[in-house]
Design an enzyme around this catalytic site. Structure first.
Site, PDB file in Angstrom:
ATOM      1  N   HIS A 167      10.254  24.494  -6.481  1.00  0.00           N
ATOM      2  CA  HIS A 167      10.809  24.792  -7.807  1.00  0.00           C
ATOM      3  C   HIS A 167      10.106  23.933  -8.848  1.00  0.00           C
ATOM      4  O   HIS A 167       9.291  23.074  -8.508  1.00  0.00           O
ATOM      5  CB  HIS A 167      12.329  24.640  -7.838  1.00  0.00           C
ATOM      6  CG  HIS A 167      12.846  23.233  -7.643  1.00  0.00           C
ATOM      7  ND1 HIS A 167      12.656  22.510  -6.479  1.00  0.00           N
ATOM      8  CD2 HIS A 167      13.563  22.420  -8.456  1.00  0.00           C
ATOM      9  CE1 HIS A 167      13.234  21.332  -6.592  1.00  0.00           C
ATOM     10  NE2 HIS A 167      13.790  21.239  -7.780  1.00  0.00           N
ATOM     11  N   HIS A 227      11.010  21.566 -11.086  1.00  0.00           N
ATOM     12  CA  HIS A 227      11.404  20.237 -11.583  1.00  0.00           C
ATOM     13  C   HIS A 227      10.271  19.213 -11.415  1.00  0.00           C
ATOM     14  O   HIS A 227       9.531  19.237 -10.426  1.00  0.00           O
ATOM     15  CB  HIS A 227      12.659  19.739 -10.863  1.00  0.00           C
ATOM     16  CG  HIS A 227      13.914  20.387 -11.375  1.00  0.00           C
ATOM     17  ND1 HIS A 227      15.076  20.450 -10.647  1.00  0.00           N
ATOM     18  CD2 HIS A 227      14.171  21.013 -12.559  1.00  0.00           C
ATOM     19  CE1 HIS A 227      16.003  21.082 -11.360  1.00  0.00           C
ATOM     20  NE2 HIS A 227      15.483  21.433 -12.518  1.00  0.00           N
ATOM     21  N   ASP A 264      10.105  16.153 -10.568  1.00  0.00           N
ATOM     22  CA  ASP A 264      10.018  15.317  -9.362  1.00  0.00           C
ATOM     23  C   ASP A 264       9.544  16.116  -8.137  1.00  0.00           C
ATOM     24  O   ASP A 264       9.545  15.606  -7.016  1.00  0.00           O
ATOM     25  CB  ASP A 264      11.361  14.614  -9.080  1.00  0.00           C
ATOM     26  CG  ASP A 264      12.503  15.573  -8.816  1.00  0.00           C
ATOM     27  OD1 ASP A 264      12.584  16.622  -9.495  1.00  0.00           O
ATOM     28  OD2 ASP A 264      13.323  15.287  -7.921  1.00  0.00           O
ATOM     29  N   HIS A 265       9.128  17.365  -8.359  1.00  0.00           N
ATOM     30  CA  HIS A 265       8.565  18.182  -7.268  1.00  0.00           C
ATOM     31  C   HIS A 265       7.163  18.700  -7.588  1.00  0.00           C
ATOM     32  O   HIS A 265       6.481  19.209  -6.700  1.00  0.00           O
ATOM     33  CB  HIS A 265       9.501  19.350  -6.932  1.00  0.00           C
ATOM     34  CG  HIS A 265      10.838  18.876  -6.458  1.00  0.00           C
ATOM     35  ND1 HIS A 265      11.227  18.892  -5.140  1.00  0.00           N
ATOM     36  CD2 HIS A 265      11.862  18.300  -7.140  1.00  0.00           C
ATOM     37  CE1 HIS A 265      12.443  18.362  -5.019  1.00  0.00           C
ATOM     38  NE2 HIS A 265      12.848  17.998  -6.233  1.00  0.00           N
ATOM     39  N   HIS A 315      20.133  25.990  -7.807  1.00  0.00           N
ATOM     40  CA  HIS A 315      19.678  24.716  -8.397  1.00  0.00           C
ATOM     41  C   HIS A 315      18.806  25.037  -9.612  1.00  0.00           C
ATOM     42  O   HIS A 315      18.996  24.486 -10.691  1.00  0.00           O
ATOM     43  CB  HIS A 315      18.906  23.938  -7.339  1.00  0.00           C
ATOM     44  CG  HIS A 315      18.360  22.616  -7.797  1.00  0.00           C
ATOM     45  ND1 HIS A 315      19.153  21.530  -8.062  1.00  0.00           N
ATOM     46  CD2 HIS A 315      17.083  22.216  -8.026  1.00  0.00           C
ATOM     47  CE1 HIS A 315      18.383  20.520  -8.455  1.00  0.00           C
ATOM     48  NE2 HIS A 315      17.127  20.906  -8.447  1.00  0.00           N
ATOM     49  N   ASP A 368      15.392  21.366  -3.236  1.00  0.00           N
ATOM     50  CA  ASP A 368      16.705  20.905  -3.679  1.00  0.00           C
ATOM     51  C   ASP A 368      17.784  21.976  -3.495  1.00  0.00           C
ATOM     52  O   ASP A 368      18.785  21.989  -4.205  1.00  0.00           O
ATOM     53  CB  ASP A 368      16.655  20.474  -5.150  1.00  0.00           C
ATOM     54  CG  ASP A 368      15.845  19.199  -5.341  1.00  0.00           C
ATOM     55  OD1 ASP A 368      15.439  18.591  -4.333  1.00  0.00           O
ATOM     56  OD2 ASP A 368      15.624  18.816  -6.507  1.00  0.00           O
ATOM     57  N   HIS A 396      14.982  15.406  -0.895  1.00  0.00           N
ATOM     58  CA  HIS A 396      15.454  14.054  -1.243  1.00  0.00           C
ATOM     59  C   HIS A 396      16.129  13.353  -0.066  1.00  0.00           C
ATOM     60  O   HIS A 396      16.714  14.012   0.795  1.00  0.00           O
ATOM     61  CB  HIS A 396      16.495  14.117  -2.379  1.00  0.00           C
ATOM     62  CG  HIS A 396      15.914  14.489  -3.708  1.00  0.00           C
ATOM     63  ND1 HIS A 396      15.450  13.551  -4.607  1.00  0.00           N
ATOM     64  CD2 HIS A 396      15.711  15.691  -4.287  1.00  0.00           C
ATOM     65  CE1 HIS A 396      15.004  14.162  -5.697  1.00  0.00           C
ATOM     66  NE2 HIS A 396      15.141  15.475  -5.523  1.00  0.00           N
TER      67      HIS A 396
HETATM   68 FE    FE Z   1      14.569  17.033  -7.003  1.00  0.00          FE
HETATM   69 ZN    ZN Z   2      15.250  19.718  -8.519  1.00  0.00          ZN
END
Ligand code: FE
Ligand code: ZN
Length: 252
Positions: free
Chosen positions: A53, A55, A57-58, A111, A130, A168
């Protein structure tokens, strides 16, 4: 299929996949360049970058890795304007190969609107980003609770010995939440011992196994009478139970 776990940022996991037969290398959700590159270096190549996805942090490692290794970036078609450097737009249920390793795109919105999971059919390995965590699930940001519930049900139907690699290391806090509302679950208590052991020796709690998750992850157990009772939702539907649990977890 070799999977290397790459801890990134404070609690993210990126993953390197190596197909030994074809010597193809891929990375799932590169959260940051440096930590990923340190592992990629020994292979001297990176053929693919897979994003679950959009985001940050990915995907934050995407552009630097692509620049260094000339990799192809794969992501869901709905995320085409949000995944940096995306080259190949994937569709729901589409199959794709990294060398000899074939995987299927499982569309798991909730998400985010365009969240996908990568399921390696023969190896029975899934990267869930996530959507599904060990003992938990992602927050519902862009989608609805019902979408997230349906997404988790899709994953639930995969073979029970499927290995789950998620985005995570949230297992400890997820465990505490499960224990709070599913305190009589003996499988959960067994899993707690296993988790404590791993964490106290600084090991990731990942991968987890789907069959174990179905017995212990409260978000996959919305039909359980004990949990319904603990929530005071005896006569509610599964999706209502799921929504309640998700709300409670948001402020846990
Ligand atoms: Fe994340
Ligand atoms: Zn995420």
């Amino acid at each position: 299929m070799k999977v290397e776990i790459i801890p990134c940022l404070s609690d993210n996991f990126s993953y390197l996949i190596h197909d030994k037969v074809s010597d193809k290398v891929a990375i799932v959700d590169p959260a940051e360049f440096k930590a990923c590159d340190d592992v990629i270096k020994k292979y001297k190549k990176l053929d693919f970058i897979l994003n679950t996805h959009h985001h940050a942090d990915h995907v934050d490692g995407n552009l630097e890795l692509k620049k260094k290794y000339n990799s192809k970036i794969l992501g869901f078609e709905l995320d085409k304007d949000q995944i940096p450097g995306i080259d190949i737009l994937l569709k729901e249920n589409q199959k794709y190969k990294i060398g000899k390793l074939e995987f299927e795109i499982i569309f798991v919105p909730g998400h985010t609107k365009g969240h996908i999971a990568f399921f390696f059919l023969k190896e029975k390995v899934i990267f869930t980003g996530d959507a599904l965590f060990s003992l938990g699930c992602g927050r519902v940001f862009e989608g609805t609770h019902e979408e997230m519930f349906n997404s988790l049900n899709k994953i639930k139907k995969l073979p029970s010995d499927t290995k789950i690699y998620c985005g995570h290391e949230y297992t400890k806090s997820n465990l505490n939440f499960c224990l709070a509302y599913d305190s009589k679950n003996t499988f959960l208590k067994k899993k707690e011992i296993d988790i404590q052991k791993k964490l106290s020796s600084n090991q990731p709690t990942i991968p987890t196994i789907l069959g174990q998750e179905i017995k212990t992850n409260i978000f996959l157990r919305c039909d359980d009478p004990e949990i319904k009772h603990a929530l005071g939702l005896k006569d509610s539907s599964e999706v209502e139970v799921f929504s309640k649990l998700r709300d409670l977890k948001d402020s846990f």
